[in-house]
Design an enzyme around this catalytic site. Structure first.
Site, PDB file in Angstrom:
ATOM      1  N   ARG A 161       1.047  -1.070  -0.324  1.00 14.58           N
ATOM      2  CA  ARG A 161       0.067  -0.305  -0.037  1.00 14.58           C
ATOM      3  C   ARG A 161       0.588   1.354  -0.077  1.00 14.58           C
ATOM      4  O   ARG A 161       1.911   1.134   0.638  1.00 14.58           O
ATOM      5  CB  ARG A 161      -0.553  -0.038   1.156  1.00 14.58           C
ATOM      6  CG  ARG A 161      -0.345  -0.607   2.476  1.00 14.58           C
ATOM      7  CD  ARG A 161      -1.077  -0.199   3.383  1.00 14.58           C
ATOM      8  NE  ARG A 161      -0.479  -0.734   4.427  1.00 14.58           N
ATOM      9  CZ  ARG A 161      -0.862   0.212   5.842  1.00 14.58           C
ATOM     10  NH1 ARG A 161      -0.586   1.608   5.295  1.00 14.58           N
ATOM     11  NH2 ARG A 161       0.272   0.404   7.064  1.00 14.58           N
ATOM     12  N   ARG A 218      -2.847  10.957   0.839  1.00 11.62           N
ATOM     13  CA  ARG A 218      -4.110  11.683   1.770  1.00 11.62           C
ATOM     14  C   ARG A 218      -4.423  13.158   1.025  1.00 11.62           C
ATOM     15  O   ARG A 218      -3.720  13.419  -0.002  1.00 11.62           O
ATOM     16  CB  ARG A 218      -3.288  11.583   3.053  1.00 11.62           C
ATOM     17  CG  ARG A 218      -2.802  10.937   3.537  1.00 11.62           C
ATOM     18  CD  ARG A 218      -1.724  11.881   4.783  1.00 11.62           C
ATOM     19  NE  ARG A 218      -1.355  10.359   5.388  1.00 11.62           N
ATOM     20  CZ  ARG A 218       0.179  10.990   6.006  1.00 11.62           C
ATOM     21  NH1 ARG A 218       0.211  12.266   6.353  1.00 11.62           N
ATOM     22  NH2 ARG A 218       0.626  10.382   7.049  1.00 11.62           N
ATOM     23  N   ARG A 261      19.215  -6.611   1.677  1.00 10.83           N
ATOM     24  CA  ARG A 261      20.056  -5.045   0.940  1.00 10.83           C
ATOM     25  C   ARG A 261      20.749  -4.403   1.990  1.00 10.83           C
ATOM     26  O   ARG A 261      20.234  -4.172   2.805  1.00 10.83           O
ATOM     27  CB  ARG A 261      18.535  -3.978  -0.434  1.00 10.83           C
ATOM     28  CG  ARG A 261      17.981  -4.724  -0.721  1.00 10.83           C
ATOM     29  CD  ARG A 261      19.008  -4.514  -2.570  1.00 10.83           C
ATOM     30  NE  ARG A 261      19.291  -3.337  -2.887  1.00 10.83           N
ATOM     31  CZ  ARG A 261      19.801  -2.808  -3.822  1.00 10.83           C
ATOM     32  NH1 ARG A 261      20.524  -3.800  -4.887  1.00 10.83           N
ATOM     33  NH2 ARG A 261      19.724  -1.932  -4.773  1.00 10.83           N
ATOM     34  N   ARG A 320      19.210   9.225  -1.060  1.00 13.51           N
ATOM     35  CA  ARG A 320      18.389  10.685  -0.238  1.00 13.51           C
ATOM     36  C   ARG A 320      19.730  11.601   0.389  1.00 13.51           C
ATOM     37  O   ARG A 320      20.941  10.953   0.214  1.00 13.51           O
ATOM     38  CB  ARG A 320      17.259  10.422   0.468  1.00 13.51           C
ATOM     39  CG  ARG A 320      17.933   9.508   1.811  1.00 13.51           C
ATOM     40  CD  ARG A 320      16.891   8.729   2.712  1.00 13.51           C
ATOM     41  NE  ARG A 320      17.607   7.809   3.749  1.00 13.51           N
ATOM     42  CZ  ARG A 320      16.716   7.891   4.848  1.00 13.51           C
ATOM     43  NH1 ARG A 320      14.893   7.929   4.644  1.00 13.51           N
ATOM     44  NH2 ARG A 320      16.643   6.578   5.316  1.00 13.51           N
ATOM     45  N   GLU A 323      22.827   8.568   0.849  1.00 13.59           N
ATOM     46  CA  GLU A 323      22.343   7.828   1.122  1.00 13.59           C
ATOM     47  C   GLU A 323      22.200   6.750  -0.427  1.00 13.59           C
ATOM     48  O   GLU A 323      21.411   6.810  -1.037  1.00 13.59           O
ATOM     49  CB  GLU A 323      21.655   7.625   1.602  1.00 13.59           C
ATOM     50  CG  GLU A 323      20.926   5.681   2.199  1.00 13.59           C
ATOM     51  CD  GLU A 323      19.201   6.103   3.153  1.00 13.59           C
ATOM     52  OE1 GLU A 323      18.531   4.938   3.208  1.00 13.59           O
ATOM     53  OE2 GLU A 323      19.746   6.758   4.563  1.00 13.59           O
ATOM     54  N   TYR A 358      11.614  -6.988   8.636  1.00 16.39           N
ATOM     55  CA  TYR A 358      12.208  -5.319   8.992  1.00 16.39           C
ATOM     56  C   TYR A 358      11.332  -4.681  10.323  1.00 16.39           C
ATOM     57  O   TYR A 358       9.961  -4.835   9.797  1.00 16.39           O
ATOM     58  CB  TYR A 358      11.648  -4.518   8.030  1.00 16.39           C
ATOM     59  CG  TYR A 358      11.769  -3.516   7.685  1.00 16.39           C
ATOM     60  CD1 TYR A 358      13.240  -2.761   7.777  1.00 16.39           C
ATOM     61  CD2 TYR A 358      10.568  -1.953   8.346  1.00 16.39           C
ATOM     62  CE1 TYR A 358      13.469  -1.262   7.498  1.00 16.39           C
ATOM     63  CE2 TYR A 358      11.624  -0.937   8.010  1.00 16.39           C
ATOM     64  CZ  TYR A 358      12.276  -0.681   8.496  1.00 16.39           C
ATOM     65  OH  TYR A 358      12.703   0.930   8.539  1.00 16.39           O
ATOM     66  N   ASP A 371      10.157  -1.233  12.437  1.00 17.81           N
ATOM     67  CA  ASP A 371      10.434   0.053  12.750  1.00 17.81           C
ATOM     68  C   ASP A 371      10.879   0.024  14.457  1.00 17.81           C
ATOM     69  O   ASP A 371      10.678  -0.798  15.085  1.00 17.81           O
ATOM     70  CB  ASP A 371       8.983   0.987  12.840  1.00 17.81           C
ATOM     71  CG  ASP A 371       9.294   1.624  11.541  1.00 17.81           C
ATOM     72  OD1 ASP A 371      10.281   1.493  10.377  1.00 17.81           O
ATOM     73  OD2 ASP A 371       7.459   0.949  11.122  1.00 17.81           O
TER      74      ASP A 371
END
Length: 364
Positions: A169, A173, A246, A277, A297, A345, A347
């Site tokens: 997804r 917004r 990665r 970035r 990066e 992964y 957070d």
């Protein structure tokens, strides 16, 4: 000792802290020359530089937010990245500011209509790859302007060759809101993440520059239990083969100006830039230093000696991980936890929640 913890990242540090609170004897061994895993910060020009890429704490879980705030105060930083594509700046995540920059629309209905028209053909069938998945979610213009080249740099593969599940997804917004996260709580520790790690590990023996596998039998013999937070395939000596990751490479630069790009994070979409970035670290803490430090990066395939970043959770690697996960091992001796041991992964708030769940299970 009661527990030997292999790795001093957030997972290991939280568990060690909670175990010590309960009167357990704990020692941490760490392969790197610093504590804190990937949240570690270098201090350069009096700026806390996120050594392993931008780390922005965010969560909807008040319990987790209160937990970290007992150790260090968090500031009010809001992640509002900017994307540079074809020499034009766009707001992220995709919101009414982005749609106005792309199409000149000013009303949500106008933006919805364009996206629906551009994505209609791809919503009639199951997307077969990342490109089809992305267009089905946000339309062709956004895909080509803000997703395609960035994603191909990030993964080192064409979007048509990447599985659709990578983009399950995308945040869209129809409000003028540049806050990347929708979580209620967000910020950066005042004084940097090292303060959080130092508070968690206060009073705990931490030995740096130690490779657990250089003398595994000895280290195992020193504790009743071992919490292992490293790569699970390495623990089992790659008996089924290596899991894919990665990785990232970073280039820091000190610049003799007080403000290089005006934002903490600017994504560089176009392939003409090898990096994805630029991070300007002082903006994470609203710094007013005379100089600034930026980090470019560069994504890359993992090679021996690199740091592990993103697990490649495709079908092949998930099957391989399942083999490692199901190897019989004494649960009374070994515990596995964290992003590398779980090949997942996380957070930061998810890592902490997972560690606290382990604490609850272990000491209930």
């Amino acid at each position: 000792m009661d527990y030997l913890v292999v790795g001093s990242g957030l997972f290991g540090s939280v568990f060690a802290h909670e175990a010590r609170k309960r009167g357990k004897t704990v020692k941490i061994i760490e392969k790197r020359d610093h504590r804190g895993g990937n949240v570690y910060c270098d201090n350069i020009e009096n700026i806390n530089v996120h050594k392993y890429g931008a780390h922005i704490f965010h969560t909807n879980d008040k319990i987790i937010w209160d937990y970290v705030n007992q150790f260090v105060e968090f500031n009010r930083f809001t992640n509002s990245p900017i994307a540079l594509s074809k020499n034009k700046l766009y707001n992220l995540p995709f919101n009414m500011n982005t749609f106005n920059q792309l199409w000149g629309v000013v009303k949500p209905e106008e933006a919805k209509k364009i996206i629906e028209q551009q994505s209609a053909a791809f919503r009639e069938s199951e997307p077969e790859n990342l490109e089809e998945q992305a267009i089905s979610l946000v339309g062709k213009d956004i895909f080509e302007c803000l997703i395609k080249e960035y994603t191909e740099k990030q993964w080192g593969r064409e979007c048509k060759d990447l599985p659709a599940f990578i983009i399950k997804r995308l945040p869209v917004r129809y409000t003028f809101d540049n806050n990347y996260f929708k979580d209620k709580f967000q910020g950066i520790p005042v004084g940097g993440y090292n303060r959080l790690i130092d508070a968690l590990l206060e009073g705990i023996d931490v030995e740096l520059n130690v490779d657990y596998f250089s003398n595994k039998e000895y280290y195992d013999s020193r504790a009743d239990k071992v919490l292992y937070t490293g790569p699970i395939d390495r623990f089992f000596n790659y008996c089924f083969g290596k899991l894919d990751y990665r990785s990232l490479r970073f280039e820091n630069e000190i610049i003799d100006t007080d403000n290089f790009q005006g934002n903490a994070v600017v994504n560089y979409i176009d392939k003409e830039f090898d990096f994805t970035r630029i991070i300007e670290h002082k903006h994470f803490e609203f710094g007013e230093q005379e100089k600034t430090v930026i980090t470019r990066e560069y994504p890359k395939e993992y090679e021996e000696g690199d740091e592990y970043y993103y697990p490649v959770n495709d079908n092949k690697n998930n099957r391989l991980f399942s083999k490692y996960k199901n190897i019989p091992i004494d649960p009374g001796k070994y515990i596995f936890g964290g992003r590398l041991a779980e090949y997942k992964y996380y957070d930061m708030h998810q890592v902490i929640a997972s560690a606290l769940k382990l604490v609850s299970d272990e000491f209930s």
